[in-house]
Design a protein around this motif. Structure first.
Motif, PDB file in Angstrom:
ATOM      1  N   ASN A 124       4.714  -1.576   3.584  1.00 18.70           N
ATOM      2  CA  ASN A 124       6.138  -1.721   3.317  1.00 18.70           C
ATOM      3  C   ASN A 124       6.490  -3.067   2.672  1.00 18.70           C
ATOM      4  O   ASN A 124       5.900  -4.092   2.981  1.00 18.70           O
ATOM      5  CB  ASN A 124       6.971  -1.495   4.588  1.00 18.70           C
ATOM      6  CG  ASN A 124       6.576  -2.449   5.686  1.00 18.70           C
ATOM      7  OD1 ASN A 124       5.414  -2.517   6.058  1.00 18.70           O
ATOM      8  ND2 ASN A 124       7.532  -3.200   6.173  1.00 18.70           N
ATOM      9  N   THR A 126       6.002  -4.023  -0.421  1.00 18.27           N
ATOM     10  CA  THR A 126       5.156  -4.540  -1.505  1.00 18.27           C
ATOM     11  C   THR A 126       5.789  -4.336  -2.880  1.00 18.27           C
ATOM     12  O   THR A 126       5.452  -5.037  -3.833  1.00 18.27           O
ATOM     13  CB  THR A 126       3.763  -3.870  -1.498  1.00 18.27           C
ATOM     14  OG1 THR A 126       3.945  -2.454  -1.417  1.00 18.27           O
ATOM     15  CG2 THR A 126       2.925  -4.329  -0.320  1.00 18.27           C
ATOM     16  N   GLY A 127       6.688  -3.372  -2.985  1.00 18.74           N
ATOM     17  CA  GLY A 127       7.349  -3.142  -4.280  1.00 18.74           C
ATOM     18  C   GLY A 127       7.158  -1.738  -4.827  1.00 18.74           C
ATOM     19  O   GLY A 127       7.302  -1.525  -6.034  1.00 18.74           O
ATOM     20  N   THR A 129       8.941   1.139  -4.534  1.00 19.90           N
ATOM     21  CA  THR A 129      10.097   1.824  -5.112  1.00 19.90           C
ATOM     22  C   THR A 129      10.537   1.171  -6.429  1.00 19.90           C
ATOM     23  O   THR A 129      10.814   1.865  -7.407  1.00 19.90           O
ATOM     24  CB  THR A 129      11.252   1.870  -4.084  1.00 19.90           C
ATOM     25  OG1 THR A 129      10.720   2.425  -2.869  1.00 19.90           O
ATOM     26  CG2 THR A 129      12.383   2.748  -4.559  1.00 19.90           C
ATOM     27  N   LYS A 134      10.467   0.864 -12.552  1.00 15.59           N
ATOM     28  CA  LYS A 134       9.979   0.170 -13.746  1.00 15.59           C
ATOM     29  C   LYS A 134       9.060   1.073 -14.564  1.00 15.59           C
ATOM     30  O   LYS A 134       9.136   1.120 -15.796  1.00 15.59           O
ATOM     31  CB  LYS A 134       9.219  -1.100 -13.342  1.00 15.59           C
ATOM     32  CG  LYS A 134      10.115  -2.213 -12.780  1.00 15.59           C
ATOM     33  CD  LYS A 134       9.236  -3.303 -12.154  1.00 15.59           C
ATOM     34  CE  LYS A 134      10.063  -4.485 -11.674  1.00 15.59           C
ATOM     35  NZ  LYS A 134       9.234  -5.474 -10.941  1.00 15.59           N
ATOM     36  N   GLY A 207       5.850   3.173   3.527  1.00 12.84           N
ATOM     37  CA  GLY A 207       4.978   2.016   3.676  1.00 12.84           C
ATOM     38  C   GLY A 207       4.674   1.752   5.135  1.00 12.84           C
ATOM     39  O   GLY A 207       3.817   0.957   5.491  1.00 12.84           O
ATOM     40  N   LYS A 269       4.755  -9.278  -7.744  1.00  8.92           N
ATOM     41  CA  LYS A 269       5.221 -10.591  -7.275  1.00  8.92           C
ATOM     42  C   LYS A 269       4.285 -11.733  -7.644  1.00  8.92           C
ATOM     43  O   LYS A 269       4.200 -12.729  -6.923  1.00  8.92           O
ATOM     44  CB  LYS A 269       5.483 -10.573  -5.760  1.00  8.92           C
ATOM     45  CG  LYS A 269       6.378  -9.396  -5.337  1.00  8.92           C
ATOM     46  CD  LYS A 269       6.816  -9.476  -3.904  1.00  8.92           C
ATOM     47  CE  LYS A 269       7.342  -8.112  -3.441  1.00  8.92           C
ATOM     48  NZ  LYS A 269       7.787  -8.119  -2.069  1.00  8.92           N
ATOM     49  N   VAL A 295       5.700  -9.396 -12.637  1.00  3.63           N
ATOM     50  CA  VAL A 295       5.964 -10.844 -12.651  1.00  3.63           C
ATOM     51  C   VAL A 295       7.456 -11.143 -12.533  1.00  3.63           C
ATOM     52  O   VAL A 295       7.945 -12.134 -13.052  1.00  3.63           O
ATOM     53  CB  VAL A 295       5.393 -11.524 -13.926  1.00  3.63           C
ATOM     54  CG1 VAL A 295       3.882 -11.562 -13.879  1.00  3.63           C
ATOM     55  CG2 VAL A 295       5.864 -10.817 -15.196  1.00  3.63           C
ATOM     56  N   GLU A 297      11.602  -9.469 -10.868  1.00  4.23           N
ATOM     57  CA  GLU A 297      12.369  -8.340 -10.358  1.00  4.23           C
ATOM     58  C   GLU A 297      13.030  -7.525 -11.459  1.00  4.23           C
ATOM     59  O   GLU A 297      13.548  -6.442 -11.208  1.00  4.23           O
ATOM     60  CB  GLU A 297      13.430  -8.855  -9.376  1.00  4.23           C
ATOM     61  CG  GLU A 297      12.804  -9.409  -8.109  1.00  4.23           C
ATOM     62  CD  GLU A 297      13.842  -9.718  -7.046  1.00  4.23           C
ATOM     63  OE1 GLU A 297      14.097  -8.847  -6.200  1.00  4.23           O
ATOM     64  OE2 GLU A 297      14.392 -10.831  -7.093  1.00  4.23           O
TER      65      GLU A 297
HETATM   66  N1  LIG Z   1       9.722 -11.566  -7.583  1.00  6.71           N
HETATM   67  C1  LIG Z   1       9.338 -10.305  -7.622  1.00  6.71           C
HETATM   68  N2  LIG Z   1       9.879  -9.416  -6.770  1.00  6.71           N
HETATM   69  C2  LIG Z   1       9.451  -8.131  -6.814  1.00  6.71           C
HETATM   70  C3  LIG Z   1       8.449  -7.695  -7.716  1.00  6.71           C
HETATM   71  N3  LIG Z   1       8.240  -6.371  -7.494  1.00  6.71           N
HETATM   72  C4  LIG Z   1       9.095  -6.017  -6.501  1.00  6.71           C
HETATM   73  N4  LIG Z   1       9.829  -7.062  -6.078  1.00  6.71           N
HETATM   74  C5  LIG Z   1      10.862  -7.110  -5.009  1.00  6.71           C
HETATM   75  O1  LIG Z   1      10.281  -6.776  -3.753  1.00  6.71           O
HETATM   76  C6  LIG Z   1      11.268  -6.213  -2.880  1.00  6.71           C
HETATM   77  C7  LIG Z   1      10.720  -4.947  -2.212  1.00  6.71           C
HETATM   78  O2  LIG Z   1      10.581  -3.957  -3.181  1.00  6.71           O
HETATM   79  P1  LIG Z   1      10.592  -2.386  -2.863  1.00  6.71           P
HETATM   80  O3  LIG Z   1      10.343  -1.709  -4.155  1.00  6.71           O
HETATM   81  O4  LIG Z   1      11.796  -2.012  -2.109  1.00  6.71           O
HETATM   82  O5  LIG Z   1       9.325  -2.283  -1.919  1.00  6.71           O
HETATM   83  P2  LIG Z   1       8.735  -0.991  -1.194  1.00  6.71           P
HETATM   84  O6  LIG Z   1       7.266  -1.119  -1.214  1.00  6.71           O
HETATM   85  O7  LIG Z   1       9.323   0.229  -1.777  1.00  6.71           O
HETATM   86  O8  LIG Z   1       9.259  -1.220   0.289  1.00  6.71           O
HETATM   87  P3  LIG Z   1       9.404  -0.114   1.473  1.00  6.71           P
HETATM   88  O9  LIG Z   1      10.148   1.041   0.901  1.00  6.71           O
HETATM   89  O10 LIG Z   1      10.160  -0.831   2.544  1.00  6.71           O
HETATM   90  O11 LIG Z   1       8.023   0.231   1.919  1.00  6.71           O
HETATM   91  C8  LIG Z   1      12.482  -5.964  -3.764  1.00  6.71           C
HETATM   92  O12 LIG Z   1      13.434  -6.967  -3.527  1.00  6.71           O
HETATM   93  C9  LIG Z   1      11.941  -6.069  -5.179  1.00  6.71           C
HETATM   94  O13 LIG Z   1      12.916  -6.490  -6.115  1.00  6.71           O
HETATM   95  C10 LIG Z   1       7.865  -8.678  -8.603  1.00  6.71           C
HETATM   96  O14 LIG Z   1       6.962  -8.409  -9.421  1.00  6.71           O
HETATM   97  N5  LIG Z   1       8.350  -9.950  -8.500  1.00  6.71           N
END
Ligand SMILES: Nc1nc2c(ncn2[C@@H]2O[C@H](COP(=O)(O)OP(=O)(O)OP(=O)(O)O)[C@@H](O)[C@H]2O)c(=O)[nH]1
Ligand SMILES: [Mg+2]
Length: 317
Positions: A124, A126-127, A129, A134, A207, A269, A295, A297
């Motif tokens: 969970n 990690t990004g 969604t 994207k 996640g 990230k 790299v 958001e």
């Molecule tokens: N700085 C930065 N933030 C990122 C990047 N990719 C994702 N994020 C941020 O990470 C946070 C979590 O992203 P989600 O896509 O919700 O993550 P998830 O894996 O779907 O999370 P769960 O659904 O809780 O399991 C968000 O605030 C995104 O904007 C990135 O490459 N760089």
């Protein structure tokens, strides 16, 4: 003065490289900055210098194994090419990194023809969604038809979050009630994609469940269903790893790969860490190809991983 403008595609590529460079600024300062300082101080190549370079690479998360190999190869090249100036070592290092990253880099899938089902998995936060959003945007730009599947039925707001993206991107989403069986969502989503002949189906997954074992069992089941129902599509499992979690991300990858056989990694990230060297550790230790890097958001902050470009952005001044 429009005649000075470059073509759209070239411009886009240039701006992506700039984004990548900006995203890697912390890592670049960490690796290149420190090595440059060291080289300008030392001036000569001796054991102490090698030890210091080794320490810099290891703390940049390149991994012990890859660092040892890099140092050995660098020493060999320095002897073979009779390098006497410490400054030349950065260029040799760049070659070395490109070589490691190129080995095992598979053909790119992104622009390939053929229908694909992407299972987006990872712990969970990690990004997953946002990566789906994207990717969808990028596929849409390439004139592919895209469908989303909301198989994270566990977390309260997860379906809603993906639905908001679907609306913004103007793509359809297959979803069930919260708490329903994710495998049933996947079944429906795959059938919908087949019926509509969608080029790309992106499936969001949970996640976190009550336990890690449950999560893996659920993901395995989802994958089985996708494989069974896929029709003429190819199923691709992408694991999303947050680069800021460092070596922990590598441990996650091992576990997911063991349970699911991961086809590729999305490393997000990278802009939030000085340890961009994790890319090398992943490629070298796990032998799972990195397919995309994130790299930032912004919607355009996720791109295909290209070894040469990545090293150039990581190492260039
Ligand atoms: N700085 C930065 N933030 C990122 C990047 N990719 C994702 N994020 C941020 O990470 C946070 C979590 O992203 P989600 O896509 O919700 O993550 P998830 O894996 O779907 O999370 P769960 O659904 O809780 O399991 C968000 O605030 C995104 O904007 C990135 O490459 N760089
Ligand atoms: Mg999510």
């Amino acid at each position: 003065m429009h005649w000075f403008r470059r073509g759209g595609e070239q411009e886009e590529q240039a701006s992506w490289f700039q984004r990548l460079k900006n995203g890697l600024v912390k890592s670049r300062e960490n690796i290149v900055g420190q090595i440059s300082d060291l080289l300008s101080l030392s001036g000569k190549i001796d054991d102490e210098l090698w030890d210091d370079i080794e320490a810099i690479l290891i703390q940049a998360d390149i991994g012990v194994q890859s660092t040892m190999r890099i140092i050995d190869n660098l020493k060999y090249k320095v002897a073979e090419e009779r390098v006497t100036e410490a400054g030349q070592i950065i260029d040799l290092l760049k070659d070395e990194l490109v070589e490691i990253l190129r080995t095992g880099a598979p053909e790119t899938l992104h622009d390939k023809a053929g229908r694909r089902i992407y299972l987006i998995v990872g712990v969970n936060g990690t990004g997953k969604t946002t990566t789906i959003a994207k990717l969808a945007r990028s596929f849409l730009k390439n004139k592919k038809s895209v469908l989303l599947g909301a198989a994270d039925t566990f977390r309260a707001a997860a379906v809603e979050q993906l639905a908001i993206w679907a609306k913004r991107l103007d793509v359809d989403i297959i979803k069930h009630e919260r708490g329903s069986d994710p495998a049933a969502v996947v079944y429906d989503a795959v059938h919908a994609a087949n019926a509509r002949k969608s080029d790309i189906l992106l499936i969001d997954t949970a996640g976190r469940l009550h336990t890690y074992v449950n999560l893996m069992e659920e993901l395995k089941k989802i994958k089985r269903i996708a494989e069974r129902e896929k029709g003429d599509a190819e199923v691709i499992t992408l694991l999303v790893i947050d680069a800021t979690t460092g070596q922990n991300g590598i441990a996650q990858a091992r576990l997911f790969d063991e349970a699911l056989t991961v086809d590729g990694i999305v490393l997000t990230k990278l802009d939030g860490t000085a340890k961009g060297g994790i890319v090398l550790a992943i490629q070298d230790e796990l032998k799972i190809p990195i397919r995309y890097v994130g790299v930032g958001e912004g919607m355009d902050d996720l791109q295909e991983f290209k070894p040469d470009e990545f090293v150039e952005a990581l190492i260039s001044e």
